[in-house]
Design an enzyme around this catalytic site. Structure first.
Site, mmCIF file in Angstrom:
data_model
loop_
_atom_site.group_PDB
_atom_site.id
_atom_site.type_symbol
_atom_site.label_atom_id
_atom_site.label_comp_id
_atom_site.label_asym_id
_atom_site.label_seq_id
_atom_site.Cartn_x
_atom_site.Cartn_y
_atom_site.Cartn_z
ATOM 1 N N LYS A 26 0.826 -1.209 0.000
ATOM 2 C CA LYS A 26 0.000 0.000 0.000
ATOM 3 C C LYS A 26 0.855 1.252 0.000
ATOM 4 O O LYS A 26 0.685 2.157 -0.833
ATOM 5 C CB LYS A 26 -0.938 -0.015 1.211
ATOM 6 C CG LYS A 26 -1.984 1.105 1.194
ATOM 7 C CD LYS A 26 -2.774 1.128 2.493
ATOM 8 C CE LYS A 26 -3.509 -0.161 2.740
ATOM 9 N NZ LYS A 26 -4.648 -0.357 1.826
ATOM 10 N N ARG A 96 -3.891 2.679 8.179
ATOM 11 C CA ARG A 96 -4.115 1.393 7.498
ATOM 12 C C ARG A 96 -2.848 0.537 7.536
ATOM 13 O O ARG A 96 -1.738 1.041 7.583
ATOM 14 C CB ARG A 96 -4.500 1.611 6.027
ATOM 15 C CG ARG A 96 -5.731 2.477 5.801
ATOM 16 C CD ARG A 96 -5.894 2.739 4.304
ATOM 17 N NE ARG A 96 -6.922 3.714 3.997
ATOM 18 C CZ ARG A 96 -8.166 3.419 3.631
ATOM 19 N NH1 ARG A 96 -8.518 2.158 3.520
ATOM 20 N NH2 ARG A 96 -9.029 4.361 3.366
ATOM 21 N N GLY A 105 -8.289 -7.515 3.841
ATOM 22 C CA GLY A 105 -9.210 -7.697 4.951
ATOM 23 C C GLY A 105 -8.641 -8.408 6.163
ATOM 24 O O GLY A 105 -9.332 -8.579 7.158
ATOM 25 N N MET A 107 -5.950 -7.537 8.085
ATOM 26 C CA MET A 107 -5.445 -6.688 9.165
ATOM 27 C C MET A 107 -6.349 -5.470 9.318
ATOM 28 O O MET A 107 -7.326 -5.305 8.594
ATOM 29 C CB MET A 107 -3.990 -6.308 8.884
ATOM 30 C CG MET A 107 -3.052 -7.497 9.036
ATOM 31 S SD MET A 107 -1.352 -7.069 8.689
ATOM 32 C CE MET A 107 -1.399 -6.710 6.949
ATOM 33 N N ARG A 352 -3.157 -1.718 -6.467
ATOM 34 C CA ARG A 352 -2.331 -2.909 -6.265
ATOM 35 C C ARG A 352 -2.642 -3.879 -7.389
ATOM 36 O O ARG A 352 -3.694 -3.775 -8.040
ATOM 37 C CB ARG A 352 -2.623 -3.567 -4.917
ATOM 38 C CG ARG A 352 -4.074 -3.998 -4.730
ATOM 39 C CD ARG A 352 -4.344 -4.432 -3.304
ATOM 40 N NE ARG A 352 -5.757 -4.686 -3.075
ATOM 41 C CZ ARG A 352 -6.313 -4.811 -1.874
ATOM 42 N NH1 ARG A 352 -5.566 -4.700 -0.795
ATOM 43 N NH2 ARG A 352 -7.601 -5.055 -1.740
ATOM 44 N N HIS A 468 -15.908 -8.958 0.658
ATOM 45 C CA HIS A 468 -14.868 -9.817 1.237
ATOM 46 C C HIS A 468 -14.965 -11.236 0.676
ATOM 47 O O HIS A 468 -13.962 -11.835 0.273
ATOM 48 C CB HIS A 468 -15.017 -9.840 2.762
ATOM 49 C CG HIS A 468 -14.088 -10.796 3.449
ATOM 50 N ND1 HIS A 468 -14.445 -12.091 3.743
ATOM 51 C CD2 HIS A 468 -12.810 -10.653 3.875
ATOM 52 C CE1 HIS A 468 -13.428 -12.699 4.324
ATOM 53 N NE2 HIS A 468 -12.427 -11.845 4.423
ATOM 54 N N ARG A 574 3.905 -47.137 -9.764
ATOM 55 C CA ARG A 574 3.971 -47.919 -8.524
ATOM 56 C C ARG A 574 3.277 -49.263 -8.758
ATOM 57 O O ARG A 574 2.050 -49.332 -8.764
ATOM 58 C CB ARG A 574 3.281 -47.169 -7.388
ATOM 59 C CG ARG A 574 3.818 -45.773 -7.102
ATOM 60 C CD ARG A 574 2.935 -45.109 -6.051
ATOM 61 N NE ARG A 574 3.356 -43.776 -5.693
ATOM 62 C CZ ARG A 574 2.894 -42.655 -6.274
ATOM 63 N NH1 ARG A 574 2.028 -42.750 -7.277
ATOM 64 N NH2 ARG A 574 3.310 -41.479 -5.872
ATOM 65 N N ARG A 630 8.662 -48.810 -10.973
ATOM 66 C CA ARG A 630 9.284 -49.180 -9.696
ATOM 67 C C ARG A 630 8.824 -50.583 -9.325
ATOM 68 O O ARG A 630 7.620 -50.852 -9.245
ATOM 69 C CB ARG A 630 8.887 -48.194 -8.594
ATOM 70 C CG ARG A 630 9.536 -48.520 -7.251
ATOM 71 C CD ARG A 630 9.138 -47.530 -6.176
ATOM 72 N NE ARG A 630 7.760 -47.692 -5.742
ATOM 73 C CZ ARG A 630 7.137 -46.864 -4.891
ATOM 74 N NH1 ARG A 630 7.783 -45.797 -4.431
ATOM 75 N NH2 ARG A 630 5.890 -47.072 -4.538
ATOM 76 N N SER A 777 16.305 -41.754 -9.492
ATOM 77 C CA SER A 777 15.066 -41.020 -9.254
ATOM 78 C C SER A 777 14.994 -40.770 -7.752
ATOM 79 O O SER A 777 14.997 -41.716 -6.960
ATOM 80 C CB SER A 777 13.855 -41.826 -9.722
ATOM 81 O OG SER A 777 12.669 -41.103 -9.492
ATOM 82 N N GLY A 779 13.407 -40.331 -4.533
ATOM 83 C CA GLY A 779 12.109 -40.537 -3.869
ATOM 84 C C GLY A 779 12.041 -39.656 -2.648
ATOM 85 O O GLY A 779 12.315 -40.090 -1.527
ATOM 86 N N CYS A 844 10.673 -38.012 -8.029
ATOM 87 C CA CYS A 844 9.339 -38.593 -8.227
ATOM 88 C C CYS A 844 8.467 -38.529 -6.985
ATOM 89 O O CYS A 844 7.402 -39.128 -6.949
ATOM 90 C CB CYS A 844 9.448 -40.039 -8.715
ATOM 91 S SG CYS A 844 10.255 -41.145 -7.536
ATOM 92 N N TYR A 864 14.453 -34.128 -14.982
ATOM 93 C CA TYR A 864 12.988 -34.094 -15.000
ATOM 94 C C TYR A 864 12.445 -34.100 -13.578
ATOM 95 O O TYR A 864 13.142 -34.450 -12.620
ATOM 96 C CB TYR A 864 12.419 -35.279 -15.791
ATOM 97 C CG TYR A 864 12.610 -36.630 -15.125
ATOM 98 C CD1 TYR A 864 11.693 -37.121 -14.196
ATOM 99 C CD2 TYR A 864 13.710 -37.426 -15.435
ATOM 100 C CE1 TYR A 864 11.868 -38.344 -13.592
ATOM 101 C CE2 TYR A 864 13.900 -38.660 -14.823
ATOM 102 C CZ TYR A 864 12.969 -39.113 -13.898
ATOM 103 O OH TYR A 864 13.146 -40.326 -13.286
#
Length: 889
Positions: A26, A96, A105, A107, A352, A468, A574, A630, A777, A779, A844, A864
């Site tokens: 603000k 404020r 809303g 505070m 804002r 609100h 899995r 796996r 990988s 886990g 993973c 990845y």
């Protein structure tokens, strides 16, 4: 001397938008607007550093703050031409909050500060309007007493309602100056009765009381809850902005409103907002009066008969439209603005970056690229990855029958069904029981944040599109219908009524946040098509990111969803989930109960066709993309029943007596199964299990490769190894099976054998392990448990306390612990690559779909991440943003 206070106004400012960490959002934006020539009432901001000092030093202020505040206040007085506490020409201010992250809303705010029994008379004479002055005074007493003195808000509302009944009017606006005068006296008497002391009359005491209350509100329960839900650190603190008041309630040439430069629900490039003539700001969002639309288009779209600002105040509306253009072009983002018109002059009180739905966020980002305001890379950074989850939320099936109970405003899009409850506390209780709930309230307040968070949808009978409920629900991605005025809620009876219809607590209703409809019962839903703006944005995402995104999937449905969302393979299949199918569990249990290898092999032979079919389906759907399988991981006792009735069924199906089943269950029981006989330990003990699984994988790969012409390259993953020896033993089993399958089928395929790194010892010995492993990988679910010595099934009992006390910043099972678990990932990656430079590295655990964890994976250089299918778009966007942020660092 440390600078604690920064002034703004009259076209000048000591701060700027770049100083939001110090001045809060603000304060920084008020300074920025003042600097670029937007009309802003003058004021000053007390920095967030004061908040930090306040809490670290027993709720005390730093030396020099009082003098700096007094000096800044004199500057405001000079600019405005009024004096704080002056009986003839009093300066009034607002106080404020303003954290660096928007917390709408959450505070506290105090308006009209500086009024007392003397200055109210000066205000009345200066404005030539006694009614306005006393209306402002009663508002101040009510707000200050609630926020600063701790007097319950409803006590004032009760007195106001009594006054209106006594006078015989329905609206606040119908009360006269003498009515307000009498109300002020009743308010003051009630405050004194409640507190044992009179309402404060010294204006400087008032100001410091309000400043302390705003700093204090940083640690109120609703702010704490909001910070927890939005991952906002407690250490940031809030700034306090003190600003000269401008009044929207001085007469018919005054108004106040809230505006968005674009539609926050849809993202449409249309001016959007609400206003009220002769009102103050809280009137717009509180739902006490029905707000009016800014534009004729908005009025017509929502079927309102109330005149728009464009019609009532055309010149001032044009001024507001110009400021809309200035601010959006300056900030290059959709703005949420608050404004007040005082006696024909427009003032901007706040701007804002506006809260918006994810659909709007995507559309605005894509549109702004087309408009030349943003580059594609900037657009990619504009959408919060976690928000994308909302795009996958269902919408109502247009062909499904529905019974419309009532209609309100379409405050936050999406569809939701659930059992209706009438308090936030009940919403949390019902949700903990696993019930989907709709929270229905006359109007929501910041105290309802916990219930709103767990609710599938929110319904209010009062309030508008900027209330609100609307703002918070849009930020959460929760469907919301606001201002459904036909509905009457009876909290005592726990029911809502619409004409002759009654809906009781626990009854199911459906909300359509895109149309504003409230329906009886559950209405079927459909999932949206991810095309158009979403597809455009994701195409830019994929141009930027360097890390692949795979999915955790073991069923054809999961695999198809993953592909639809852009997964580039399966990072974790899995296999244990496949054995719980009723057609297979009998053979699985038969294998576990077998007394020797021959018996186990006989049972596994029955499972082989099922496993092979599973992998044929997955390989077919993935069309040559990598699939990491796996091998069996959980302890065997998980496949056996515990109840006597079920044990009798297993005994009969397996051809053994019940005593044998019970004895096996007892034998397999472990005190700490997570660290017990599971993972590769099963394969070492019973290699025939992994042998069967490897055969199923490789035979399926050959079958699909022959049938489709697309070469399948399966990745076979050995779980829970401690070191190279275990991996070598299991790799030998896989290689022997592969040789047999290739000889039998006459086709040879490339396949890879790798491992999960989920034990600290494996991470530390990664250099040795990489001599045999072709991929790692990580886990991270189990690696977090074994590194932190913390069970994810039990840690919920204390993790929130740990987070509140600063032991952890976040739930380590949701966001990767980079200092500990992350360090092990780094070590394993470095040591693995030192041995095998081309080793493939991925993650993973569920962390693969967490944006902060994805950014860490990018920084470590993983190839990845893999996550649940519905989080694939989130991971794709997070991976692209990680690249862009690395470039900017």
């Amino acid at each position: 001397m440390t600078k604690w206070v920064y002034t703004f106004g009259d076209g000048k400012a000591e701060g700027s938008a770049e100083m939001r960490n110090l001045l809060g959002g603000k304060g920084a934006n008020l300074a920025e607007m003042s600097r670029i020539g937007v009309p802003v009432p003058p004021g000053f901001t007390i920095s967030t550093e004061v908040c930090t000092h306040y809490y670290r030093n027993g709720d005390t202020y730093p030396a020099g703050l009082t003098d700096q505040v007094e000096e800044a206040l004199k500057g405001v007085e000079a600019t405005i031409g009024a004096s704080f506490g002056d009986p003839v020409n009093p300066l009034l201010v607002s106080v404020r909050s303003g954290a660096r992250a928007s917390m709408p809303g959450m505070m506290d705010t105090v308006l009209n500060l500086g009024l007392n029994d003397i200055t109210v008379e000066g205000l009345a004479k200066r404005a030539n309007d006694e009614r306005f002055a006393y209306d402002s005074y009663r508002r101040f007493i009510q707000m200050y007493s609630d926020v600063v003195l701790g007097v319950e808000h409803h006590l004032f509302e009760d007195i106001l309602d009594e006054t209106k009944r006594d006078v015989g009017v329905a609206q606040d606006t119908d009360l006269s100056a003498s009515d307000w005068k009498g109300l002020v006296e009743r308010y003051k008497a009630m405050v004194e009765a409640e507190l044992g002391r009179p309402f404060p009359q010294d204006v400087h005491d008032q100001m410091w009381g309000a400043i302390g209350a705003v700093f204090g509100s940083w640690m109120n329960q609703r702010a704490i809850t909001y910070r927890r839900l939005h991952s906002i650190p407690e250490s940031w603190g809030t700034a306090v902005t003190v600003q000269s008041m401008v009044f929207g309630n001085m007469g018919e040439d005054c108004a106040t409103g809230v505006a968005f430069t674009r539609d926050p629900s849809t993202g449409e490039n249309a001016f959007y907002g609400e206003y009220l003539v002769n009102a103050q700001g809280e009137d717009v969002v509180a739902g006490i009066r029905t707000p009016q639309h800014l534009t004729i288009k908005g009025k017509e779209k929502h079927g309102s008969s109330l005149p728009s600002m464009q019609e009532v105040m055309p010149t001032l509306f044009d001024d507001l439209v110009k400021i809309r253009g200035i601010l959006e072009a300056h900030y290059k983002d959709m703005q949420d603005m608050e404004f007040t018109i005082q006696q024909g002059k427009l003032w901007m009180l706040q701007t804002r970056n506006g809260k918006r739905t994810v659909a709007a966020s995507v559309k605005i980002a894509v549109d702004m690229v087309g408009e030349g305001l943003l580059t594609k890379e900037e657009a990619v950074l504009r959408v919060e990855p976690q928000q994308l989850d909302q795009l996958l939320h269902p919408t109502l099936d247009p062909k499904a029958p529905r019974i419309v109970l009532a209609k309100g405003l379409p405050a936050s899009p999406g569809a939701a069904s659930g059992r209706v409850v009438f308090t936030a506390a009940e919403a949390e209780v019902w949700a903990k029981r696993g019930e989907a709930v709709i929270l229905a309230r006359t109007e929501t307040s910041p105290e309802d944040i916990g219930g709103m968070h767990v609710a599938e949808g929110v319904l209010t009978t009062r309030g508008g599109m900027t209330s609100h409920a609307a703002v918070v629900a849009r930020g959460m991605g929760t469907p919301c219908v606001a201002g459904a005025g036909e509905i009457r809620i009876d909290y005592k009876a726990k029911e809502l009524r619409v004409r002759d219809s009654v809906v009781k607590e626990g009854d199911v209703i459906t909300l359509d946040g895109s149309t504003g409809e409230v329906m009886l019962g559950k209405v079927p839903t459909i999932r949206p098509e991810l095309t158009g703006d979403f597809a455009a944005l994701m195409s830019w995402v994929d141009e930027v990111r360097t890390m692949k995104v795979r999915a955790n999937a073991e069923t054809p449905l999961d695999a198809e969803v993953a592909r639809r969302f852009g997964a580039e393979g399966i990072g974790l299949c899995r296999t244990e989930h496949m054995f719980f199918d009723p057609a297979r569990i009998i053979s699985m249990r038969e294998m576990i109960l077998a007394r020797n290898e021959q018996g186990r092999r006989a049972a596994l032979a029955k499972l082989l066709p099922f496993q092979r079919k599973d992998f044929v389906d997955l390989f077919t759907i993935m069309k040559g993309l990598p699939v990491t399988v796996r091998l069996l991981d959980p302890p065997l006792h998980e496949f056996l029943p515990n109840s006597e009735a079920e044990q009798e069924e297993v005994a009969a199906a397996s051809g053994v007596d019940v005593a044998t089943v019970k004895a096996t269950v007892a034998l397999l029981h472990e005190t700490n199964p997570m660290l017990g006989h599971r993972g590769c330990r099963l394969g070492v003990t019973y290699p025939e299990i992994y042998e069967m699984q490897a055969r199923a994988i490789l035979e399926a790969a050959v079958e699909v490769s022959k049938a489709s012409g697309v070469t399948v390259v399966p990745e076979i993953m050995i779980p829970l190894i401690m070191g190279k020896i275990e991996l070598d033993m299991m790799k030998a089993v896989v290689d022997a099976v592969a040789a047999d399958v290739f000889a039998t089928t006459g086709m040879t395929l490339v396949y890879q054998v790798g491992t999960m790194i989920e034990l600290p010892r494996a991470a530390l010995r990664a250099g040795d392990i990489a001599q045999s492993a072709e991929f790692f990988s990580f886990g991270t679910n189990d690696l977090t448990q074994t590194t932190m010595g913390m069970s994810r099934d039990d840690a919920g009992n204390f993790l929130e306390i740990y987070r509140q006390k600063g032991v952890v910043d976040a739930d380590p099972f949701a966001t990767l612990d980079q200092d500990g678990v992350g360090e092990l990932v780094k070590i394993a990656a470095e040591r693995g690559r030192a041995t095998r430079p081309d080793i493939k590295l991925g993650i993973c655990g569920e962390h693969g779909g967490d944006p902060a964890s994805v950014a860490f994976c990018q920084s470590v250089g993983l190839d990845y991440v893999s996550c649940s299918p519905y989080r694939v778009p989130i991971a794709r966007l997070a991976a692209a943003q990680a690249v862009l942020k690395q470039k900017r660092a």
